[in-house]
Design an enzyme around this catalytic site. Structure first.
Site, PDB file in Angstrom:
ATOM      1  CG  PHE A 145       5.412  -4.994  -8.331  1.00 33.67           C
ATOM      2  CD1 PHE A 145       5.264  -3.734  -8.880  1.00 33.67           C
ATOM      3  CD2 PHE A 145       5.834  -6.038  -9.136  1.00 33.67           C
ATOM      4  CE1 PHE A 145       5.536  -3.510 -10.223  1.00 33.67           C
ATOM      5  CE2 PHE A 145       6.108  -5.829 -10.481  1.00 33.67           C
ATOM      6  CZ  PHE A 145       5.955  -4.556 -11.029  1.00 33.67           C
TER       7      PHE A 145
ATOM      8  CB  VAL B  29       6.219  -9.828  -1.946  1.00 36.12           C
ATOM      9  CG1 VAL B  29       5.108  -9.092  -1.206  1.00 36.12           C
ATOM     10  CG2 VAL B  29       5.633 -10.746  -3.007  1.00 36.12           C
ATOM     11  CE  LYS B  30      10.681  -1.807  -2.143  1.00 35.12           C
ATOM     12  NZ  LYS B  30      10.823  -0.525  -2.870  1.00 35.12           N
ATOM     13  CB  ILE B  31       6.898  -6.795   3.650  1.00 33.45           C
ATOM     14  CG1 ILE B  31       6.462  -8.017   2.818  1.00 33.45           C
ATOM     15  CG2 ILE B  31       6.078  -6.656   4.934  1.00 33.45           C
ATOM     16  CD1 ILE B  31       4.992  -8.043   2.471  1.00 33.45           C
TER      17      ILE B  31
END
Ligand code: G3P
Length: 249
Positions: free
Chosen positions: A66, A92-94
């Site tokens: 996400f 965690v998508k950055i």
């Protein structure tokens, strides 16, 4: 011949339709899931967190990515910790930069220092891969998503590019490279040959896996039948003049 059973690469499903995600979760070939805000918007998701929590209530045994959507680095860090708290299998998508083009390496460093599994996304250049690799911790798993399909959309061959990205990431043995944004089924095999660890694939391309290794004669005949059935189904007619046949002879 390219055969799915020979693949070493892990296949993730890229999408934001809950029903589809749950259907694909029954398939042991699907080793993880990725989402992004664009896919969610297209799928009509109105409440980001509720959607994410619904997915995570069902998918507990495989990673799900996400993405943060803050545009300032502190906001990204705060959202990153929040999203990481949604479940132990969350990645965690950055995005690799914010919308000003400012590198998010400091965000990655802060999250990774606390053991958060990041998925650095929208990565295109090898310099970006180098900078992210340097920011990762050798003992913390992480993912780097290089948009091979969008690179191909610029007329560049993504295969040597992805091979080089694999080499750069070797410095961080717990990091995995995703071939993101594939454009055709063949890319699954390209990604595998390039040494990528993961490819994330949308449903339309996943559906084509059934075609891998299919007889071209069979495929040709099916295509001919499709044209014939569509012409008949549409009720097309051409009035032919028997006199013209004589002229051809
Ligand atoms: O995983 C990346 C993907 O969601 C973006 O793909 O097709 O918009 O380039 P695309």
């Amino acid at each position: 011949m390219n055969i799915p059973s020979d693949l070493r690469i892990k296949i993730f499903a890229d999408g934001a339709n809950l029903e589809e995600i749950l259907r694909l979760a029954k398939d042991p070939m699907i080793k993880g899931f990725t989402t992004n805000p664009t896919l969610m918007r297209k799928a009509g998701i109105e409440d980001y967190e509720t959607f994410a929590r619904d997915v995570l209530a069902e998918i507990v045994d495989r990673p799900v990515s996400f993405e943060v959507f803050a545009d300032d680095l502190d906001g990204m860090v705060a959202q990153g910790f929040e999203i990481a708290g949604w479940g132990p299998n969350v990645n965690v998508k950055i995005p690799v930069t914010n919308t000003q083009g400012e590198s998010t390496v400091p965000v990655v460093e802060r999250l990774v220092a606390e053991g958060v599994v990041v998925n650095v996304t929208a990565v295109f250049t090898l310099d970006q891969v180098r900078a992210i690799t340097a920011a990762l911790d050798a003992s913390v798993p992480a993912i780097v998503s290089v948009f091979a399909g969008r690179i191909a959309d610029t007329g560049r061959d993504p295969i040597p590019h992805m091979r080089e990205a694999v080499e750069i990431l070797r410095d961080r043995p717990k990091a995995e490279l995703i071939w993101a944004s594939p454009r055709e089924l063949l890319n699954v095999f390209h990604a595998d040959e390039s040494g990528c660890h993961i490819i994330t694939v949308t449903n339309d391309i996943l559906a084509k896996l059934a075609n891998a290794g299919k007889s071209l004669e069979t495929f040709s005949l099916e295509t001919v039948k499709m044209f014939h059935e569509d012409a008949a189904g549409a009720g097309y007619e051409i009035q032919t003049d028997p006199g013209k046949l004589k002229l051809v002879r």
